[in-house]
Design an enzyme around this catalytic site. Structure first.
Site, PDB file in Angstrom:
ATOM      1  N   GLU A  49       0.881  -1.137   0.304  1.00 34.32           N
ATOM      2  CA  GLU A  49      -0.036  -0.156   0.097  1.00 34.32           C
ATOM      3  C   GLU A  49       0.923   1.259   0.061  1.00 34.32           C
ATOM      4  O   GLU A  49       1.907   1.387   1.029  1.00 34.32           O
ATOM      5  CB  GLU A  49      -0.989   0.121   1.085  1.00 34.32           C
ATOM      6  N   ASP A  60      -7.237   8.045   9.620  1.00 33.33           N
ATOM      7  CA  ASP A  60      -5.804   7.970  10.115  1.00 33.33           C
ATOM      8  C   ASP A  60      -5.738   8.351  11.557  1.00 33.33           C
ATOM      9  O   ASP A  60      -6.122   9.662  11.913  1.00 33.33           O
ATOM     10  CB  ASP A  60      -4.925   8.509   9.213  1.00 33.33           C
TER      11      ASP A  60
END
Length: 278
Positions: A49, A60
């Site tokens: 990723e 996040d």
């Protein structure tokens, strides 16, 4: 068959799960991030990723937020991210690359142009955290036209009745967000994962990757015992951050430290013997 499908098919034949590490583009600078990216397959990464730095993330935690800000400071933009993937493809045409990020940078770039350019650069799949299935038309057509997989996220709170909606148009693999919360905070227990996976298996034949809270080799190994892949992000970024100098710049230990940690994670994941479940 896409690179992602090919890689998971190969892993099933080998009877093992996948390790999917994460690298933030241009964190703390382009050359260092590219060196880490290029070193990941040799350190045991099965898929990778690549985070697209964004100033206002919604999923996040602090670790990835700081990495994204370092990446932006290091010169990241969508063109630079794709340039990094293209440079990686100069020496690796097999390892699948998934871009993970948010809708705003894609809209700013232009969805159709983005999908075409991402495909040309060597991107295989997209995880767009804040793009729900109801709004998927933004990317569905352009992505399908060039063969990019759209990877959907599922949370512990996703009800069974919604799973067909989430999986409609999904491809590549399913990303199971194993906790309720942001990245890098807590860790789901083995019992929680074992309980969650069967209901997903009933709803899709796609491989399932577990992410959010996978910090150690033991946790990564536990994840692939019940799923098809383990995603590790914050743990690697914490290691990277710990090697930076007082000005936030890379040092001679930055790339080796991240890749050494990745080798330990890969050893644990690849030691788990699996039987084909699909």
């Amino acid at each position: 068959m896409s690179r992602i499908a090919r890689r998971f098919a190969s892993l099933r034949q080998q009877g093992r799960g996948a390790l999917i590490p994460y690298v933030e583009a241009c964190d703390p600078d382009y050359d260092t991030a590219l060196a880490i990216l290029r070193g990941m397959p040799g350190a045991g990464a099965d898929l990778i990723e690549v985070g697209v730095p964004f100033s206002d993330p919604s999923a996040d935690g602090p670790t990835i937020q700081k990495a994204a800000l370092r990446g932006l400071k290091g010169g990241s933009n969508m063109k630079r991210v794709l340039e990094m993937v293209r440079a990686f493809r100069d020496s690796d045409d097999e390892t699948p690359i998934i871009l993970m990020g948010y809708t705003n940078p894609i809209e700013a770039y232009g969805p159709e142009r983005f999908c075409v350019d991402a495909h040309k650069a060597g991107v295989d799949g997209l995880i767009v955290v804040d793009l729900p299935p109801e709004e998927a038309d933004l990317l569905a057509g352009p992505a399908a036209a060039v063969g990019l997989d759209i990877i959907r996220l599922v949370a512990p709170t996703t009800p069974d009745a919604r799973l067909p909606v989430v999986f409609n148009g999904a491809s590549g693999f399913v990303y199971y967000v194993s906790i309720t919360g942001v990245t890098g905070t807590r860790t789901a227990s083995t019992d929680e994962l074992a309980h969650a996976l069967p209901r997903l298996r009933k709803a899709t034949d796609l491989p399932i990757a577990i992410g959010f809270g996978i910090r150690t080799p033991e946790l990564a190994a536990n994840a692939v015992r019940v799923a098809d892949a383990a995603v590790v992000a914050s743990a690697l970024l914490n290691t990277l951050e710990g090697t930076l100098d007082a000005e936030g710049k890379a040092t001679a230990t930055t790339v080796p430290a991240v890749l050494d940690q990745l080798r330990g994670l890969a050893d644990a994941v690849h030691a788990v013997s699996k039987t084909a479940s699909k």
